[in-house]
Design an enzyme around this catalytic site. Sequence first.
Site, short mmCIF file in Angstrom:
data_model
loop_
_atom_site.label_atom_id
_atom_site.label_comp_id
_atom_site.label_asym_id
_atom_site.label_seq_id
_atom_site.Cartn_x
_atom_site.Cartn_y
_atom_site.Cartn_z
N ASN A 35 0.84 -1.20 0.00
CA ASN A 35 0.00 0.00 0.00
C ASN A 35 0.87 1.25 0.00
O ASN A 35 1.94 1.27 0.62
CB ASN A 35 -0.87 0.07 1.26
CG ASN A 35 -1.92 -1.02 1.32
OD1 ASN A 35 -2.33 -1.57 0.29
ND2 ASN A 35 -2.36 -1.34 2.51
N GLY B 293 1.41 -1.01 3.87
CA GLY B 293 0.85 -2.33 3.58
C GLY B 293 1.48 -3.33 4.52
O GLY B 293 2.72 -3.36 4.67
N THR C 64 1.57 2.75 13.99
CA THR C 64 1.04 2.23 12.73
C THR C 64 1.67 0.90 12.31
O THR C 64 0.97 -0.03 11.94
CB THR C 64 1.21 3.26 11.60
OG1 THR C 64 0.54 4.46 11.98
CG2 THR C 64 0.63 2.74 10.30
N GLY D 144 3.20 -3.82 14.90
CA GLY D 144 3.05 -5.27 14.78
C GLY D 144 3.79 -5.84 13.59
O GLY D 144 4.39 -6.92 13.67
N ASP D 145 3.76 -5.13 12.47
CA ASP D 145 4.46 -5.61 11.26
C ASP D 145 5.97 -5.61 11.48
O ASP D 145 6.67 -6.53 11.03
CB ASP D 145 4.13 -4.70 10.08
CG ASP D 145 2.65 -4.73 9.73
OD1 ASP D 145 1.99 -5.75 10.00
OD2 ASP D 145 2.16 -3.72 9.19
N ARG E 166 8.75 6.68 16.00
CA ARG E 166 8.92 7.43 14.75
C ARG E 166 7.59 7.45 14.00
O ARG E 166 6.74 6.59 14.21
CB ARG E 166 9.98 6.76 13.88
CG ARG E 166 11.32 6.58 14.57
CD ARG E 166 12.20 5.61 13.81
NE ARG E 166 13.51 5.46 14.44
CZ ARG E 166 14.42 4.57 14.05
NH1 ARG E 166 14.17 3.74 13.06
NH2 ARG E 166 15.59 4.51 14.68
#
Length: 306
Positions: free
Chosen positions: A11, A39, A249, A252-253, A287
């Site tokens: 994304n 994404g 944001t 977790g990724d 960040r």
Amino acid sequence: MKTVTVIGSINLDRTIRVKNMPKPGETIHTKEIFSAGGGKGANQAVAAKRSGATTNFIGAVGDDDAGKVMLDLLGQEEINLTGIQTIANLATGQAYVTVDDAGENQIMIHAGANEAFTPEYVQAKAALIKESDLLVAQFESAVKSTIAGFKVARSAGVTTILNPAPAMAKVPAELLAVTDMIVPNETETETLTGIHVTDEASMQAAAAKLHALGIAAVIITIGSKGAFYDVAGRHGIIPAFKVKAVDTTSAGDTFIGAMSSALNPDFSNLEAAIRYGNLASSLAVQRFGAQPSIPYRNELMTKDEA
């Protein structure tokens, strides 16, 4: 280091910073607006690559300017892009992210090309999966294509990691049957198991339900508290690093991508890999932006030694 292949979403994120989230019907002024790579799939791949893993990606973009931007950004990371399809007459996935001064976010996603690459396309890229130690996927792209990839991985002895996010009310049994590790958060855990996560005992109960589906390893991410794990009779909580978050944001990724770069496919070093993922995530939340916030291995080694 490991070879990690990611199947999933790409994304272009449009982020708006605000003091407080707007109420329904309210008009407010913003503090900042910017675009960045995002994404869940792409974030996880970037995190794995920046932590030193050889990283492949299987997914799709549209034939638009956003797709060109994302291919350029991922190419700069030196991720192997031969598994990314460009699909005509479709928009590249985009996310619209609002972040407030407390670091909380609201995200709206237009899937676009992420939902359009097929199981047959994934099977055509089977060589990328077979050369990997780990295959990672999420739920921001077509689930049927993820199933195809996980089946290739299972037949090749490649360890599969499923991040069931965004939460799905009913995950196909066909996918769970070829999942080696699952990494939900507290809300996703309740959606999957029906168990409300409140303490370590409830997490163990939820893990037992997931193990009963044939999943060998369970990690439940619990935000600022860290991550619970349950594998091969070992379980516990690896605490998070205490920091002041400004934007969660890609937290977790970043955790999943960084952890996968360090994880042995037999989960023998799971505790150490989780700690490494926690450290990476602790830097990312300090960040702004998704991919711009993801740390590099040299930053993590310096922090780990401190």
